[in-house]
Design a protein around this motif. Structure first.
Motif, mmCIF file in Angstrom:
data_model
loop_
_atom_site.group_PDB
_atom_site.id
_atom_site.type_symbol
_atom_site.label_atom_id
_atom_site.label_comp_id
_atom_site.label_asym_id
_atom_site.label_seq_id
_atom_site.Cartn_x
_atom_site.Cartn_y
_atom_site.Cartn_z
ATOM 1 N N LEU A 1 10.925 17.611 -17.259
ATOM 2 C CA LEU A 1 10.501 16.564 -16.330
ATOM 3 C C LEU A 1 8.977 16.450 -16.316
ATOM 4 O O LEU A 1 8.424 15.354 -16.199
ATOM 5 N N LEU A 2 8.299 17.587 -16.454
ATOM 6 C CA LEU A 2 6.834 17.585 -16.531
ATOM 7 C C LEU A 2 6.367 16.880 -17.797
ATOM 8 O O LEU A 2 5.403 16.101 -17.769
ATOM 9 N N VAL A 3 7.045 17.130 -18.915
ATOM 10 C CA VAL A 3 6.703 16.456 -20.172
ATOM 11 C C VAL A 3 6.859 14.952 -20.020
ATOM 12 O O VAL A 3 6.039 14.164 -20.511
ATOM 13 N N ASN A 4 7.911 14.526 -19.327
ATOM 14 C CA ASN A 4 8.173 13.094 -19.167
ATOM 15 C C ASN A 4 7.209 12.432 -18.182
ATOM 16 O O ASN A 4 6.724 11.325 -18.421
ATOM 17 N N MET A 5 6.888 13.124 -17.077
ATOM 18 C CA MET A 5 6.067 12.535 -16.018
ATOM 19 C C MET A 5 4.577 12.682 -16.254
ATOM 20 O O MET A 5 3.778 11.846 -15.833
ATOM 21 N N GLY A 6 4.185 13.765 -16.898
ATOM 22 C CA GLY A 6 2.769 14.093 -16.982
ATOM 23 C C GLY A 6 2.374 15.038 -15.858
ATOM 24 O O GLY A 6 3.144 15.269 -14.921
ATOM 25 N N PRO A 7 1.162 15.596 -15.911
ATOM 26 C CA PRO A 7 0.756 16.619 -14.943
ATOM 27 C C PRO A 7 0.386 16.090 -13.575
ATOM 28 O O PRO A 7 0.277 16.847 -12.624
ATOM 29 N N GLY A 8 0.131 14.784 -13.439
ATOM 30 C CA GLY A 8 -0.232 14.240 -12.131
ATOM 31 C C GLY A 8 -1.728 14.129 -11.926
ATOM 32 O O GLY A 8 -2.541 14.470 -12.792
ATOM 33 N N GLY A 9 -2.102 13.656 -10.728
ATOM 34 C CA GLY A 9 -3.501 13.373 -10.429
ATOM 35 C C GLY A 9 -4.388 14.594 -10.362
ATOM 36 O O GLY A 9 -5.547 14.558 -10.781
ATOM 37 N N PHE A 10 -3.873 15.715 -9.824
ATOM 38 C CA PHE A 10 -4.672 16.940 -9.704
ATOM 39 C C PHE A 10 -4.518 17.769 -10.972
ATOM 40 O O PHE A 10 -3.817 18.781 -10.997
ATOM 41 N N SER A 11 -5.175 17.348 -12.037
ATOM 42 C CA SER A 11 -5.055 18.046 -13.318
ATOM 43 C C SER A 11 -6.289 17.766 -14.161
ATOM 44 O O SER A 11 -6.996 16.772 -13.959
ATOM 45 N N VAL A 12 -6.532 18.640 -15.124
ATOM 46 C CA VAL A 12 -7.658 18.458 -16.038
ATOM 47 C C VAL A 12 -7.448 17.213 -16.891
ATOM 48 O O VAL A 12 -8.391 16.449 -17.143
ATOM 49 N N ASP A 13 -6.215 16.989 -17.352
ATOM 50 C CA ASP A 13 -5.925 15.815 -18.179
ATOM 51 C C ASP A 13 -6.274 14.512 -17.455
ATOM 52 O O ASP A 13 -6.827 13.585 -18.058
ATOM 53 N N GLU A 14 -5.944 14.450 -16.164
ATOM 54 C CA GLU A 14 -6.216 13.233 -15.397
ATOM 55 C C GLU A 14 -7.711 13.063 -15.160
ATOM 56 O O GLU A 14 -8.232 11.943 -15.198
ATOM 57 N N LYS A 15 -8.411 14.156 -14.886
ATOM 58 C CA LYS A 15 -9.856 14.082 -14.645
ATOM 59 C C LYS A 15 -10.601 13.659 -15.912
ATOM 60 O O LYS A 15 -11.640 12.992 -15.824
ATOM 61 N N LYS A 16 -10.096 14.045 -17.072
ATOM 62 C CA LYS A 16 -10.737 13.666 -18.338
ATOM 63 C C LYS A 16 -10.693 12.161 -18.544
ATOM 64 O O LYS A 16 -11.582 11.577 -19.157
ATOM 65 N N LYS A 17 -9.654 11.494 -18.000
ATOM 66 C CA LYS A 17 -9.560 10.041 -18.115
ATOM 67 C C LYS A 17 -10.653 9.361 -17.291
ATOM 68 O O LYS A 17 -11.142 8.297 -17.655
ATOM 69 N N VAL A 18 -11.029 10.004 -16.180
ATOM 70 C CA VAL A 18 -12.054 9.429 -15.296
ATOM 71 C C VAL A 18 -13.440 9.585 -15.899
ATOM 72 O O VAL A 18 -14.261 8.675 -15.871
ATOM 73 N N TYR A 19 -13.688 10.822 -16.419
ATOM 74 C CA TYR A 19 -15.023 11.102 -16.955
ATOM 75 C C TYR A 19 -15.066 10.846 -18.469
ATOM 76 O O TYR A 19 -15.977 11.193 -19.119
ATOM 77 N N PRO B 1 0.836 -1.208 0.000
ATOM 78 C CA PRO B 1 0.000 0.000 0.000
ATOM 79 C C PRO B 1 0.865 1.251 0.000
ATOM 80 O O PRO B 1 1.818 1.348 0.763
ATOM 81 N N SER B 2 0.551 2.207 -0.864
ATOM 82 C CA SER B 2 1.357 3.435 -0.955
ATOM 83 C C SER B 2 0.478 4.653 -1.178
ATOM 84 O O SER B 2 0.786 5.513 -1.980
ATOM 85 N N ILE B 3 -0.675 4.677 -0.483
ATOM 86 C CA ILE B 3 -1.629 5.764 -0.689
ATOM 87 C C ILE B 3 -1.030 7.099 -0.269
ATOM 88 O O ILE B 3 -1.123 8.093 -0.972
ATOM 89 N N SER B 4 -0.361 7.135 0.884
ATOM 90 C CA SER B 4 0.186 8.391 1.372
ATOM 91 C C SER B 4 1.272 8.917 0.448
ATOM 92 O O SER B 4 1.334 10.108 0.149
ATOM 93 N N GLU B 5 2.150 8.033 -0.038
ATOM 94 C CA GLU B 5 3.203 8.434 -0.962
ATOM 95 C C GLU B 5 2.595 8.950 -2.263
ATOM 96 O O GLU B 5 3.060 9.933 -2.826
ATOM 97 N N ASN B 6 1.552 8.281 -2.735
ATOM 98 C CA ASN B 6 0.907 8.682 -3.978
ATOM 99 C C ASN B 6 0.268 10.058 -3.838
ATOM 100 O O ASN B 6 0.353 10.893 -4.749
ATOM 101 N N ASP B 7 -0.371 10.306 -2.706
ATOM 102 C CA ASP B 7 -0.983 11.614 -2.470
ATOM 103 C C ASP B 7 0.072 12.713 -2.392
ATOM 104 O O ASP B 7 -0.113 13.808 -2.933
ATOM 105 N N ARG B 8 1.172 12.425 -1.706
ATOM 106 C CA ARG B 8 2.254 13.406 -1.626
ATOM 107 C C ARG B 8 2.792 13.734 -3.013
ATOM 108 O O ARG B 8 3.058 14.892 -3.335
ATOM 109 N N ARG B 9 2.943 12.707 -3.821
ATOM 110 C CA ARG B 9 3.449 12.914 -5.182
ATOM 111 C C ARG B 9 2.516 13.815 -5.982
ATOM 112 O O ARG B 9 2.963 14.702 -6.723
ATOM 113 N N LYS B 10 1.192 13.619 -5.828
ATOM 114 C CA LYS B 10 0.228 14.461 -6.540
ATOM 115 C C LYS B 10 0.343 15.922 -6.114
ATOM 116 O O LYS B 10 0.309 16.833 -6.944
ATOM 117 N N TYR B 11 0.488 16.161 -4.817
ATOM 118 C CA TYR B 11 0.596 17.531 -4.317
ATOM 119 C C TYR B 11 1.890 18.187 -4.796
ATOM 120 O O TYR B 11 1.901 19.371 -5.160
#
Length: 312
Positions: free
Chosen positions: A294-312, A188-198
Motif C-alpha cells: 500500500l505504501l508503494v502504491n500511495m507513496g510516502p506522504g507529505g511528511f517525507s524526504v521525497d515530498e520535500k525534494k519536490k518543493v526544493y 476545502p479539505s485541509i484537516s483531512e489532508n493533514d490527518r492523512r499525512k500524519y
C-alpha cells in the motif's frame, strides 16, 4: 550531475601582469578536487536509483490497478486466519483462557465471540472499503484485546509484529482519507489532508518494526548479517520517506522470500505444536507485506524526504 570542464585555448596568452593562476582542474594530469569527486559519486547513485525506480514503474504497470485490493486483503489476512483458528479450535481456546488466564466461563465465551465478530467484520470493511474508520478501529481493538487476554503485551516478538500490523492498518486509514479527498475535490479539505499525512507517517514508521524484530532475535550468521544490514538501511529509508517506493519494494521482496523460507508451516506435521506458531507468523508477515504494498502504491506522504525534494 557534475559539470563539464572546457580548456581555454588562450590560457597561455594571458599577460603576466593580470595575475594569472593556472586552474588545477583544467591542467592536464592534475587530480580532481574532493567536492567534485563527491558530486560525481552522488550523481552516479542518483542515476542508478532512478534507473531502478523506472524499472519498477515499468514492470509493475500491468498489475498496478490490482495492487490496492491485494494490499488490503493481505493486511487483514492475519485477522481472517485468526478468526478461523478460534472457530476451529474453540474448545482448546476456551480451555487455555480459563485455565491459564483465569477468565471465568461466560466471559471466556464472550471474549472469543467478540474477537471473531470484530475480526470478520473489520476485515470485510477494509477489503470492501465500507466504513474504513470503524473497521480499522475494530481491528486495532482486537490487537489490544488479544494482547491483554492472552497475556502477550510484554512479549517482544508479539509487540514488534503487532506494531507493524498497526502500521498497515494506519496505511489503510490514510488511503481511505485520500479517497474521500478525491470525492470532494472542490471543497476545502485541509484537516483531512493533514490527518492523512500524519497517518501515513505513523504507518510507514510502524511498518518497519517487524524487520527490527528479525534483526534483534535469532542466531547470527554471515548471511543474516548481510540481510540485516541491507534490510536496516531499507527500513530507515522507509521511515524517513527517502526513495520510499524503491525501499518498500525491496522490503516486500525480502520479507516474502524470508516468509516462505522461515515460516514454512506447511512442511511441519499437523500434530506438531510448532505448526501453529509458524502459521501465525506467516500470516502476520503477509499482513505487513500488504502494508508495504500500500505504501508503494500511495507513496510516502507529505511528511517525507521525497515530498520535500519536490518543493526544493
Amino acid at each position: 550531475m557534475s559539470q563539464r570542464i572546457h580548456l581555454n585555448p588562450n590560457r597561455g596568452q594571458v599577460p603576466f601582469n593580470q595575475g594569472y593562476t593556472p586552474d588545477p582542474i583544467a591542467t592536464p594530469g592534475a587530480r580532481s578536487s574532493g567536492p567534485r569527486s563527491d558530486n560525481e559519486i552522488v550523481a552516479k547513485i542518483q542515476e542508478v536509483s532512478s534507473t531502478i525506480e523506472d524499472a519498477i514503474e515499468q514492470y509493475t504497470q500491468p498489475i498496478r490497478p490490482y495492487i490496492p485490493a491485494l494490499a488490503r486483503f493481505l493486511i487483514v489476512v492475519t485477522f481472517l486466519e485468526d478468526a478461523l483458528r478460534i472457530l476451529t479450535q474453540w474448545s482448546d481456546q476456551l480451555w487455555y483462557i480459563q485455565k491459564h488466564r483465569g477468565i471465568p466461563w461466560g466471559l471466556a465465551h464472550l471474549f472469543l465471540l467478540i474477537n471473531v465478530i470484530a475480526m470478520v467484520g473489520g476485515s470485510y470493511g477494509v477489503i470492501a472499503k465500507r466504513f474504513p474508520e470503524f473497521s480499522v478501529l475494530a481491528l486495532l481493538g482486537v490487537v489490544v484485546l488479544q494482547g491483554l487476554g492472552y497475556g502477550l503485551l510484554f512479549d517482544l516478538s508479539f509487540f514488534l509484529r503487532n506494531l507493524s500490523v498497526i502500521g498497515g492498518l494506519l496505511m489503510v486509514l490514510s488511503d481511505s482519507l485520500q479517497s474521500k479527498k478525491k470525492l470532494f475535490a472542490g471543497l476545502p479539505s485541509i484537516s483531512e489532508n493533514d490527518r492523512r499525512k500524519y497517518f501515513q507517517l505513523a504507518g510507514r514508521v510502524l511498518l518497519v518494526f517487524l524487520f527490527i524484530g528479525f534483526i534483534v532475535q535469532g542466531n547470527w550468521t554471515t548471511a543474516r548479517v548481510i540481510v540485516s544490514i541491507f534490510g536496516f538501511i531499507a527500513c530507515v529509508m522507509v521511515a524517513v520517506g527517502f526513495k520510499a517506493k524503491w525501499s518498500a519494494s525491496f522490503l516486500v521482496t525480502l520479507l516474502s522470500v524470508f516468509n516462505v523460507l522461515i515460516n514454512n508451516f506447511w512442511s511441519v506435521h499437523s500434530a506438531h505444536p510448532q505448526r501453529d506458531f509458524l502459521k501465525y507468523d506467516f500470516f502476520q508477515t503477509l499482513s505487513i507485506v500488504g502494508g508495504l504494498l500500500l505504501l508503494v502504491n500511495m507513496g510516502p506522504g507529505g511528511f517525507s524526504v521525497d515530498e520535500k525534494k519536490k518543493v526544493y
